[in-house]
Design a protein around this motif. Structure first.
Motif, PDB file in Angstrom:
ATOM      1  N   ASP A   1     -48.090  49.118   5.413  1.00 13.20           N
ATOM      2  CA  ASP A   1     -49.267  48.343   5.823  1.00 13.20           C
ATOM      3  C   ASP A   1     -50.546  49.021   5.347  1.00 13.20           C
ATOM      4  O   ASP A   1     -51.446  48.379   4.794  1.00 13.20           O
ATOM      5  CB  ASP A   1     -49.341  48.220   7.348  1.00 13.20           C
ATOM      6  N   LYS A   2     -50.633  50.324   5.588  1.00 16.94           N
ATOM      7  CA  LYS A   2     -51.887  51.043   5.347  1.00 16.94           C
ATOM      8  C   LYS A   2     -52.079  51.407   3.877  1.00 16.94           C
ATOM      9  O   LYS A   2     -53.187  51.712   3.454  1.00 16.94           O
ATOM     10  CB  LYS A   2     -51.949  52.294   6.223  1.00 16.94           C
ATOM     11  N   THR A   3     -50.986  51.352   3.089  1.00 16.65           N
ATOM     12  CA  THR A   3     -51.091  51.685   1.668  1.00 16.65           C
ATOM     13  C   THR A   3     -51.194  50.439   0.811  1.00 16.65           C
ATOM     14  O   THR A   3     -52.031  50.356  -0.085  1.00 16.65           O
ATOM     15  CB  THR A   3     -49.860  52.505   1.207  1.00 16.65           C
ATOM     16  N   ALA A   4     -50.330  49.459   1.102  1.00 17.82           N
ATOM     17  CA  ALA A   4     -50.254  48.271   0.243  1.00 17.82           C
ATOM     18  C   ALA A   4     -51.386  47.303   0.523  1.00 17.82           C
ATOM     19  O   ALA A   4     -51.819  46.569  -0.360  1.00 17.82           O
ATOM     20  CB  ALA A   4     -48.917  47.566   0.445  1.00 17.82           C
ATOM     21  N   ALA A   5     -51.845  47.278   1.762  1.00 15.95           N
ATOM     22  CA  ALA A   5     -52.842  46.272   2.137  1.00 15.95           C
ATOM     23  C   ALA A   5     -54.175  46.946   2.417  1.00 15.95           C
ATOM     24  O   ALA A   5     -54.226  48.059   2.925  1.00 15.95           O
ATOM     25  CB  ALA A   5     -52.374  45.517   3.376  1.00 15.95           C
ATOM     26  N   VAL A   6     -55.215  46.264   2.060  1.00 12.02           N
ATOM     27  CA  VAL A   6     -56.540  46.714   2.440  1.00 12.02           C
ATOM     28  C   VAL A   6     -57.002  45.848   3.604  1.00 12.02           C
ATOM     29  O   VAL A   6     -56.373  44.855   3.936  1.00 12.02           O
ATOM     30  CB  VAL A   6     -57.530  46.625   1.255  1.00 12.02           C
TER      31      VAL A   6
ATOM     32  N   ASP B   1     -43.116  57.726   6.435  1.00 11.64           N
ATOM     33  CA  ASP B   1     -44.515  57.954   6.051  1.00 11.64           C
ATOM     34  C   ASP B   1     -44.551  59.166   5.132  1.00 11.64           C
ATOM     35  O   ASP B   1     -44.846  60.283   5.562  1.00 11.64           O
ATOM     36  CB  ASP B   1     -45.365  58.188   7.299  1.00 11.64           C
ATOM     37  N   PRO B   2     -44.190  58.976   3.846  1.00  4.42           N
ATOM     38  CA  PRO B   2     -44.101  60.126   2.938  1.00  4.42           C
ATOM     39  C   PRO B   2     -45.474  60.731   2.689  1.00  4.42           C
ATOM     40  O   PRO B   2     -46.507  60.094   2.913  1.00  4.42           O
ATOM     41  CB  PRO B   2     -43.523  59.513   1.656  1.00  4.42           C
ATOM     42  N   PRO B   3     -45.499  61.981   2.214  1.00  5.32           N
ATOM     43  CA  PRO B   3     -46.791  62.615   1.910  1.00  5.32           C
ATOM     44  C   PRO B   3     -47.570  61.775   0.911  1.00  5.32           C
ATOM     45  O   PRO B   3     -47.008  61.195  -0.023  1.00  5.32           O
ATOM     46  CB  PRO B   3     -46.394  63.969   1.302  1.00  5.32           C
ATOM     47  N   LYS B   4     -48.860  61.700   1.130  1.00  2.00           N
ATOM     48  CA  LYS B   4     -49.714  60.919   0.226  1.00  2.00           C
ATOM     49  C   LYS B   4     -49.851  61.637  -1.109  1.00  2.00           C
ATOM     50  O   LYS B   4     -50.043  62.855  -1.165  1.00  2.00           O
ATOM     51  CB  LYS B   4     -51.104  60.723   0.842  1.00  2.00           C
ATOM     52  N   LEU B   5     -49.716  60.857  -2.173  1.00  2.00           N
ATOM     53  CA  LEU B   5     -49.954  61.409  -3.504  1.00  2.00           C
ATOM     54  C   LEU B   5     -51.441  61.636  -3.687  1.00  2.00           C
ATOM     55  O   LEU B   5     -52.259  60.868  -3.174  1.00  2.00           O
ATOM     56  CB  LEU B   5     -49.452  60.449  -4.578  1.00  2.00           C
ATOM     57  N   PRO B   6     -51.814  62.685  -4.401  1.00  2.00           N
ATOM     58  CA  PRO B   6     -53.253  62.874  -4.644  1.00  2.00           C
ATOM     59  C   PRO B   6     -53.808  61.703  -5.432  1.00  2.00           C
ATOM     60  O   PRO B   6     -53.251  61.313  -6.465  1.00  2.00           O
ATOM     61  CB  PRO B   6     -53.309  64.167  -5.464  1.00  2.00           C
ATOM     62  N   ARG B   7     -54.847  61.151  -4.915  1.00  2.00           N
ATOM     63  CA  ARG B   7     -55.469  60.009  -5.588  1.00  2.00           C
ATOM     64  C   ARG B   7     -56.363  60.516  -6.704  1.00  2.00           C
ATOM     65  O   ARG B   7     -57.103  61.484  -6.537  1.00  2.00           O
ATOM     66  CB  ARG B   7     -56.305  59.201  -4.590  1.00  2.00           C
ATOM     67  N   GLY B   8     -56.283  59.825  -7.832  1.00  2.00           N
ATOM     68  CA  GLY B   8     -57.198  60.139  -8.922  1.00  2.00           C
ATOM     69  C   GLY B   8     -58.570  59.584  -8.602  1.00  2.00           C
ATOM     70  O   GLY B   8     -58.833  59.110  -7.493  1.00  2.00           O
ATOM     71  N   PRO B   9     -59.452  59.616  -9.570  1.00  2.00           N
ATOM     72  CA  PRO B   9     -60.777  59.036  -9.334  1.00  2.00           C
ATOM     73  C   PRO B   9     -60.642  57.549  -9.029  1.00  2.00           C
ATOM     74  O   PRO B   9     -59.727  56.886  -9.529  1.00  2.00           O
ATOM     75  CB  PRO B   9     -61.509  59.275 -10.666  1.00  2.00           C
TER      76      PRO B   9
ATOM     77  N   ARG C   1     -38.577  58.654   0.264  1.00  2.00           N
ATOM     78  CA  ARG C   1     -38.095  60.029   0.456  1.00  2.00           C
ATOM     79  C   ARG C   1     -39.152  61.079   0.119  1.00  2.00           C
ATOM     80  O   ARG C   1     -38.893  62.278   0.200  1.00  2.00           O
ATOM     81  CB  ARG C   1     -36.864  60.264  -0.431  1.00  2.00           C
ATOM     82  N   GLY C   2     -40.333  60.600  -0.287  1.00  2.00           N
ATOM     83  CA  GLY C   2     -41.393  61.541  -0.633  1.00  2.00           C
ATOM     84  C   GLY C   2     -41.264  62.115  -2.028  1.00  2.00           C
ATOM     85  O   GLY C   2     -41.925  63.104  -2.362  1.00  2.00           O
ATOM     86  N   GLY C   3     -40.435  61.481  -2.872  1.00  2.00           N
ATOM     87  CA  GLY C   3     -40.209  62.022  -4.204  1.00  2.00           C
ATOM     88  C   GLY C   3     -40.986  61.331  -5.310  1.00  2.00           C
ATOM     89  O   GLY C   3     -40.805  61.652  -6.489  1.00  2.00           O
ATOM     90  N   ALA C   4     -41.849  60.376  -4.951  1.00  2.00           N
ATOM     91  CA  ALA C   4     -42.597  59.655  -5.989  1.00  2.00           C
ATOM     92  C   ALA C   4     -43.560  60.602  -6.685  1.00  2.00           C
ATOM     93  O   ALA C   4     -44.259  61.391  -6.042  1.00  2.00           O
ATOM     94  CB  ALA C   4     -43.355  58.492  -5.374  1.00  2.00           C
ATOM     95  N   LYS C   5     -43.574  60.531  -8.001  1.00  2.00           N
ATOM     96  CA  LYS C   5     -44.454  61.414  -8.789  1.00  2.00           C
ATOM     97  C   LYS C   5     -45.766  60.727  -9.165  1.00  2.00           C
ATOM     98  O   LYS C   5     -46.762  61.392  -9.415  1.00  2.00           O
ATOM     99  CB  LYS C   5     -43.743  61.848 -10.082  1.00  2.00           C
ATOM    100  N   ASP C   6     -45.740  59.401  -9.231  1.00  2.00           N
ATOM    101  CA  ASP C   6     -46.927  58.662  -9.670  1.00  2.00           C
ATOM    102  C   ASP C   6     -47.404  57.740  -8.567  1.00  2.00           C
ATOM    103  O   ASP C   6     -46.602  57.223  -7.770  1.00  2.00           O
ATOM    104  CB  ASP C   6     -46.605  57.821 -10.925  1.00  2.00           C
ATOM    105  N   ASP C   7     -48.699  57.530  -8.529  1.00  2.00           N
ATOM    106  CA  ASP C   7     -49.279  56.579  -7.592  1.00  2.00           C
ATOM    107  C   ASP C   7     -49.267  55.200  -8.245  1.00  2.00           C
ATOM    108  O   ASP C   7     -50.114  54.874  -9.066  1.00  2.00           O
ATOM    109  CB  ASP C   7     -50.712  56.991  -7.237  1.00  2.00           C
ATOM    110  N   HIS C   8     -48.262  54.387  -7.854  1.00  3.35           N
ATOM    111  CA  HIS C   8     -48.101  53.087  -8.503  1.00  3.35           C
ATOM    112  C   HIS C   8     -49.150  52.078  -8.046  1.00  3.35           C
ATOM    113  O   HIS C   8     -49.204  50.957  -8.569  1.00  3.35           O
ATOM    114  CB  HIS C   8     -46.691  52.553  -8.246  1.00  3.35           C
ATOM    115  N   TYR C   9     -49.952  52.449  -7.044  1.00  4.40           N
ATOM    116  CA  TYR C   9     -51.024  51.556  -6.609  1.00  4.40           C
ATOM    117  C   TYR C   9     -52.281  51.721  -7.458  1.00  4.40           C
ATOM    118  O   TYR C   9     -53.206  50.938  -7.364  1.00  4.40           O
ATOM    119  CB  TYR C   9     -51.372  51.823  -5.138  1.00  4.40           C
ATOM    120  N   ASN C  10     -52.317  52.766  -8.256  1.00  3.19           N
ATOM    121  CA  ASN C  10     -53.517  53.071  -9.039  1.00  3.19           C
ATOM    122  C   ASN C  10     -53.386  52.428 -10.414  1.00  3.19           C
ATOM    123  O   ASN C  10     -52.742  52.969 -11.312  1.00  3.19           O
ATOM    124  CB  ASN C  10     -53.687  54.590  -9.156  1.00  3.19           C
TER     125      ASN C  10
END
Length: 426
Positions: free
Chosen positions: A33-38, A200-208, A338-347
């Motif tokens: 909810d909090k990641t996919a939706a604004v 609730d996996p760890p948040k990936l660092p967001r780019g700019p 599982r917290g293993g995602a390497k890329d932020d697919h929302y960016n």
């Protein structure tokens, strides 16, 4: 003398509370909810032709209103408000206040306004509910407006919070309200909250943050015929030795290829396609029950190729690209949980090379019956966004078949070529 422009008279918004006592307190939203939706609201209209059961419009609206009040008991979070007890921590505060409900009357028949086809002959603001000024729109979870037409038909405008529902979840609530309006003792699907069951996996660092460009997209409406959809599927099956593809794969390949041909970016420029894929089937065993869960169950799927590759590819090859992207979803979504995602697919870059597609044809809004039959047509009104090219798939008005495309994805210099390319599949 010209006919007078149609008008709509609205009653003041009225709260419809749950008919019985409901639990209080704060409920968490899920990580999806909090990641996919604004924190945005989604507006859409359901158009109902005149019913033949002989009931008065007043009785039909009263029954619909009662259906909402009854549905808010099992769906008690919907009667609450979105709150932010600490910055960035969004929850649902189960206040039991209820949903805002607006009754309205149009001065014309549906036929007088072309069945609410585009271009709208009634301003959209007249057809959708808005709360009284003391309420913040972004805090509300759902609102409804029912507009009566002189022919006996209705337009039901719905506004829902994407933080709390995805499309399928919102349709599930509206179906429940319809069932209860029609006298069923309980919804056929019991609602499930359980947002905290989703990891609730760890948040990936967001780019700019992405840079935004305001484009001047042209609105176009095109229908892809069922015959052409079937032909694309047969061509793909023949080209791959028997593999199958979905209607979504076929239509999305048409959109991606035709747009690449129309905008004609440099050969090496990236063209991208993005869509939110359902992950309900991947949450079996994660949620106590997937049936009845009405939160967001989506994960982004993105496709990137060079402009030349998509322009020159056979349509069957582009369909294959769709299939590959969807098949990779299982691994990518499981990795994310599982917290293993390497890329932020929302960016995703929001430049002219990107187009997003959203399939409204199967989420369930066309199957809602508040007591005066199912809608003949459903369409979204969130078509004023100019920062990313978008295409929405709808069911065309009955009795038509196929897929209607609501297109806001090219600017004027490319609109004619795009229309010509898409018309090859109409």
């Amino acid at each position: 003398m010209a006919d007078a422009a149609p008008t709509v008279s609205k009653s003041p918004p009225a709260l419809v509370p749950p008919v019985g006592p409901t639990p209080r307190g704060a409920l968490p939203l899920s990580s999806i909810d909090k990641t996919a939706a604004v924190r945005v609201s989604v507006d859409f209209i359901q158009v109902f032709p005149p019913s033949t059961d002989g009931a008065s419009a007043g009785d039909q609206v009263a029954a619909m209103r009662d259906g909402f009040a009854r549905a808010l008991v099992p769906y008690y979070p919907v009667a609450g408000r979105i709150a932010e007890p600490t910055p960035g921590d969004l929850v649902v505060d189960c206040t039991g206040e209820g949903v805002w409900f607006v009754e309205a009357a149009a001065s014309c028949s549906l036929a007088d306004v072309n069945g609410l086809e585009r271009p709208l002959l009634i301003p959209k603001g007249e057809l959708i509910p808005r709360p009284p000024p003391e309420e913040k729109l972004e805090d509300l979870i759902l609102m409804a407006q029912v507009t009566k037409f002189t022919c006996g038909g209705f337009a039901v405008g719905i506004c829902f919070s994407h933080l709390v529902f995805d499309g399928q979840g919102a349709a599930q609530f509206l179906k429940a309200a319809g069932e209860l309006a029609r006298g069923l003792p309980a919804p056929s699907v019991a609602p499930v909250w359980d947002r905290d069951a989703i990891p609730d996996p760890p948040k990936l660092p967001r780019g700019p943050p992405p840079s935004f460009t305001a484009f001047n997209f042209v609105t176009q409406v095109v229908e892809i015929s069922p015959e052409n959809i079937a032909r694309i599927k047969e061509d793909f099956k023949a080209a791959t030795g028997g593999e199958t593809c979905s209607t979504f794969d076929a239509v999305t390949a048409v959109v991606f290829k035709c747009r690449a041909l129309a905008v004609e970016l440099p050969d090496t420029a990236e063209v991208r396609l993005g869509f939110a894929a359902s992950t309900r089937h991947l949450l079996q065993g994660v949620l106590p029950s997937v049936d009845g869960y009405y939160g967001n169950c989506v994960y982004p799927v993105g496709i990137t190729r060079s402009s030349k590759t998509i322009r020159e590819a056979a349509l069957t090859e582009v369909v294959g690209v769709m299939r590959e992207a969807k098949e990779a979803l299982t691994v990518r979504f499981t990795d994310w949980m599982r917290g293993g995602a390497k890329d932020d697919h929302y960016n995703v870059p929001l430049d002219y090379g990107t187009v997003t597609v959203s399939d409204w044809s199967r989420v369930g809004f066309n199957e809602v019956d508040y007591g005066f039959g199912e809608p003949g047509y459903v369409f979204t009104l969130n078509d004023d966004v100019n920062i990313v090219a978008s295409v929405i798939y709808l069911k065309p008005p009955t009795p038509k078949r196929g897929i209607r495309l609501m297109l806001r994805c090219v600017e004027e210099p490319h609109a004619a070529v795009f229309a010509d390319e898409i018309a090859k599949y109409a």
